[in-house]
Design a protein around this motif. Sequence first.
Motif, PDB file in Angstrom:
ATOM      1  N   SER A 282       6.257   6.415 -13.436  1.00 19.69           N
ATOM      2  CA  SER A 282       5.438   7.527 -13.582  1.00 19.69           C
ATOM      3  C   SER A 282       5.898   8.558 -12.602  1.00 19.69           C
ATOM      4  CB  SER A 282       3.985   7.109 -13.027  1.00 19.69           C
ATOM      5  OG  SER A 282       3.586   5.907 -14.102  1.00 19.69           O
ATOM      6  N   ALA A 283       6.534   8.292 -11.558  1.00 23.37           N
ATOM      7  CA  ALA A 283       7.018   9.317 -10.502  1.00 23.37           C
ATOM      8  C   ALA A 283       8.192  10.291 -11.245  1.00 23.37           C
ATOM      9  CB  ALA A 283       7.326   8.527  -9.175  1.00 23.37           C
ATOM     10  N   CYS A 284       9.032   9.307 -11.687  1.00 21.18           N
ATOM     11  CA  CYS A 284      10.068  10.201 -12.168  1.00 21.18           C
ATOM     12  C   CYS A 284       9.806  10.682 -13.446  1.00 21.18           C
ATOM     13  CB  CYS A 284      11.289   9.147 -12.624  1.00 21.18           C
ATOM     14  SG  CYS A 284      11.946   8.310 -11.295  1.00 21.18           S
ATOM     15  N   LYS A 285       8.954  10.572 -14.191  1.00 19.16           N
ATOM     16  CA  LYS A 285       8.356  11.255 -15.367  1.00 19.16           C
ATOM     17  C   LYS A 285       7.629  12.512 -14.913  1.00 19.16           C
ATOM     18  CE  LYS A 285       5.466  10.742 -19.516  1.00 19.16           C
ATOM     19  NZ  LYS A 285       4.755   9.835 -20.365  1.00 19.16           N
ATOM     20  N   ALA A 286       6.778  12.279 -13.853  1.00 17.10           N
ATOM     21  CA  ALA A 286       6.179  13.481 -13.424  1.00 17.10           C
ATOM     22  C   ALA A 286       7.100  14.716 -12.836  1.00 17.10           C
ATOM     23  CB  ALA A 286       5.145  13.150 -12.418  1.00 17.10           C
ATOM     24  N   LYS A 287       8.224  14.210 -12.364  1.00 19.21           N
ATOM     25  CA  LYS A 287       9.122  14.989 -11.851  1.00 19.21           C
ATOM     26  C   LYS A 287      10.058  15.571 -12.723  1.00 19.21           C
ATOM     27  CE  LYS A 287      11.235  16.365  -7.949  1.00 19.21           C
ATOM     28  NZ  LYS A 287      10.453  17.289  -6.697  1.00 19.21           N
TER      29      LYS A 287
ATOM     30  N   GLU B  69       1.347  12.565  -9.208  1.00 16.63           N
ATOM     31  CA  GLU B  69       1.280  14.137  -9.626  1.00 16.63           C
ATOM     32  C   GLU B  69       0.435  14.947  -8.315  1.00 16.63           C
ATOM     33  OE1 GLU B  69      -0.441  14.552 -13.348  1.00 16.63           O
ATOM     34  OE2 GLU B  69       1.380  14.151 -14.422  1.00 16.63           O
ATOM     35  N   GLY B  70       0.158  13.917  -7.094  1.00 17.05           N
ATOM     36  CA  GLY B  70      -0.621  14.638  -6.122  1.00 17.05           C
ATOM     37  C   GLY B  70      -2.155  14.800  -6.320  1.00 17.05           C
TER      38      GLY B  70
ATOM     39  N   LYS C 247      -7.622   3.625 -17.642  1.00 19.32           N
ATOM     40  CA  LYS C 247      -7.931   3.946 -16.405  1.00 19.32           C
ATOM     41  C   LYS C 247      -6.875   3.688 -15.154  1.00 19.32           C
ATOM     42  CE  LYS C 247     -11.130   2.668 -12.778  1.00 19.32           C
ATOM     43  NZ  LYS C 247     -12.260   1.795 -12.251  1.00 19.32           N
ATOM     44  N   ARG C 248      -6.281   2.691 -15.332  1.00 15.58           N
ATOM     45  CA  ARG C 248      -5.252   2.520 -14.015  1.00 15.58           C
ATOM     46  C   ARG C 248      -3.978   3.271 -14.215  1.00 15.58           C
ATOM     47  NH1 ARG C 248      -5.877  -1.494  -9.830  1.00 15.58           N
ATOM     48  NH2 ARG C 248      -7.635  -2.261 -11.056  1.00 15.58           N
ATOM     49  N   TRP C 249      -3.484   3.323 -15.786  1.00 16.24           N
ATOM     50  CA  TRP C 249      -2.366   4.242 -15.696  1.00 16.24           C
ATOM     51  C   TRP C 249      -2.622   5.533 -15.450  1.00 16.24           C
ATOM     52  CZ3 TRP C 249       2.419   2.364 -16.239  1.00 16.24           C
ATOM     53  CH2 TRP C 249       2.767   1.117 -16.681  1.00 16.24           C
ATOM     54  N   SER C 250      -3.745   6.050 -15.937  1.00 13.75           N
ATOM     55  CA  SER C 250      -4.068   7.496 -15.641  1.00 13.75           C
ATOM     56  C   SER C 250      -4.166   7.731 -14.177  1.00 13.75           C
ATOM     57  CB  SER C 250      -5.169   7.823 -16.396  1.00 13.75           C
ATOM     58  OG  SER C 250      -6.441   7.233 -15.995  1.00 13.75           O
ATOM     59  N   CYS C 251      -4.883   6.699 -13.375  1.00 14.74           N
ATOM     60  CA  CYS C 251      -4.555   6.991 -11.798  1.00 14.74           C
ATOM     61  C   CYS C 251      -3.567   7.114 -11.290  1.00 14.74           C
ATOM     62  CB  CYS C 251      -5.724   5.563 -11.442  1.00 14.74           C
ATOM     63  SG  CYS C 251      -5.623   5.352  -9.787  1.00 14.74           S
ATOM     64  N   LEU C 252      -2.688   6.051 -11.837  1.00 16.48           N
ATOM     65  CA  LEU C 252      -1.238   6.175 -11.283  1.00 16.48           C
ATOM     66  C   LEU C 252      -0.689   7.439 -11.482  1.00 16.48           C
ATOM     67  CD1 LEU C 252       0.793   4.504  -9.898  1.00 16.48           C
ATOM     68  CD2 LEU C 252       1.406   3.600 -12.017  1.00 16.48           C
TER      69      LEU C 252
ATOM     70  N   GLY D 220       0.707  -1.386  -0.009  1.00 17.05           N
ATOM     71  CA  GLY D 220      -0.161   0.049  -0.053  1.00 17.05           C
ATOM     72  C   GLY D 220       0.990   1.340  -0.191  1.00 17.05           C
ATOM     73  N   MET D 221       2.310   1.171  -0.034  1.00 14.99           N
ATOM     74  CA  MET D 221       3.067   2.335   0.002  1.00 14.99           C
ATOM     75  C   MET D 221       4.035   2.615  -0.971  1.00 14.99           C
ATOM     76  SD  MET D 221       4.181   2.356   3.858  1.00 14.99           S
ATOM     77  CE  MET D 221       4.465   4.407   3.711  1.00 14.99           C
ATOM     78  N   MET D 222       3.464   1.739  -2.364  1.00 11.21           N
ATOM     79  CA  MET D 222       4.374   1.717  -3.343  1.00 11.21           C
ATOM     80  C   MET D 222       4.403   3.151  -3.983  1.00 11.21           C
ATOM     81  SD  MET D 222       6.608  -0.020  -4.881  1.00 11.21           S
ATOM     82  CE  MET D 222       7.492   1.056  -6.110  1.00 11.21           C
ATOM     83  N   VAL D 223       3.375   3.599  -4.140  1.00  9.68           N
ATOM     84  CA  VAL D 223       3.441   5.059  -4.823  1.00  9.68           C
ATOM     85  C   VAL D 223       4.012   6.165  -4.059  1.00  9.68           C
ATOM     86  CG1 VAL D 223       1.828   6.957  -5.348  1.00  9.68           C
ATOM     87  CG2 VAL D 223       1.300   4.782  -6.192  1.00  9.68           C
ATOM     88  N   SER D 224       3.975   6.101  -2.655  1.00 11.08           N
ATOM     89  CA  SER D 224       4.687   6.984  -1.678  1.00 11.08           C
ATOM     90  C   SER D 224       6.271   6.596  -1.875  1.00 11.08           C
ATOM     91  CB  SER D 224       4.405   6.716  -0.223  1.00 11.08           C
ATOM     92  OG  SER D 224       3.032   7.035  -0.125  1.00 11.08           O
TER      93      SER D 224
END
Length: 281
Positions: free
Chosen positions: A211-216, A180-181, A170-175, A96-100
């Motif tokens: 996704s996180a690195c790309k958003a950064k 992105e907060g 859906k799931r990729w856009s959700c991620l 449950g903490m992968m996105v964090s």
Amino acid sequence: MEFAVVKGESFSPSCPTLIMPALSIGNVGQLAVDLLISSARARRVAYLDEPSVLPCAGNDAFGPDAVGDLALALEAYESTSHGLAFIQQRSPVITGMMVSFAKNVADFISNIGKDHIVILSSLDSGKRRVIDASSDMQVYYLSSCNEDGSDPEYEKLGWKKLEEYDPSHKRWSCLTGLVEGGDFSEDMVNDTDEMTINDYYASLPFAALFSACKAKGLKVSCVLCYCSEGDNMPESFQLAEAVCKLLGHGPEKLHGNGSNGWTVPLSWKSIYGPPPDMSIF
């Protein structure tokens, strides 16, 4: 994410490319990063403290002798002679903490001045739609170069873009919204009750890190292969060779003393535990 720099070390601006694993089936990404660190004779420069990663400790992973120098769950290495930095992850992220975790990693990488992130990971061969009958392992990729994940330079290497990546799904856009907060619940990404084959890929750790690195705003590439559970050392060699091809660092240019420039890490000698007690036979 906090970190403790090893005495006398620092993060070097001459190592702009960072390679790290995303944990998955068969641990191929971790094994490949171990192989690259060992062969490049990279130095440990920092211990990373991330609350979302389960703690662990073990003996020195690289040797050449087991002298009791502890290896921890998250560590950073650099090889200035090759211009490469590494993060090695030896234990999983708390459920449950992968996105964090992915967001914290992206922030950390950005703060230490790395500008190209290469993520190594594996995919469950049971999820493949098309079986490649060739003897060579097919390498798949994702790149932040284009919105659809494609990159002409990677195609020239004979790699295939991961077809299941669809940023509008859906799931990729959700991620993407999560990293992105956005106000999405992380449970939406981890919920497997109605998961389809496309959802499987977006639920994996490499997807969150990408996704996180790309958003950064970081340049990020995922290098992927399919495998099954078992002895995945051959796949780790092939994935490490693929990274060398991508970065223009042929294995023969590494400092390794083994076959084709590779140095097998000390920790691999005990990967299957001690031999059986022959007295029982």
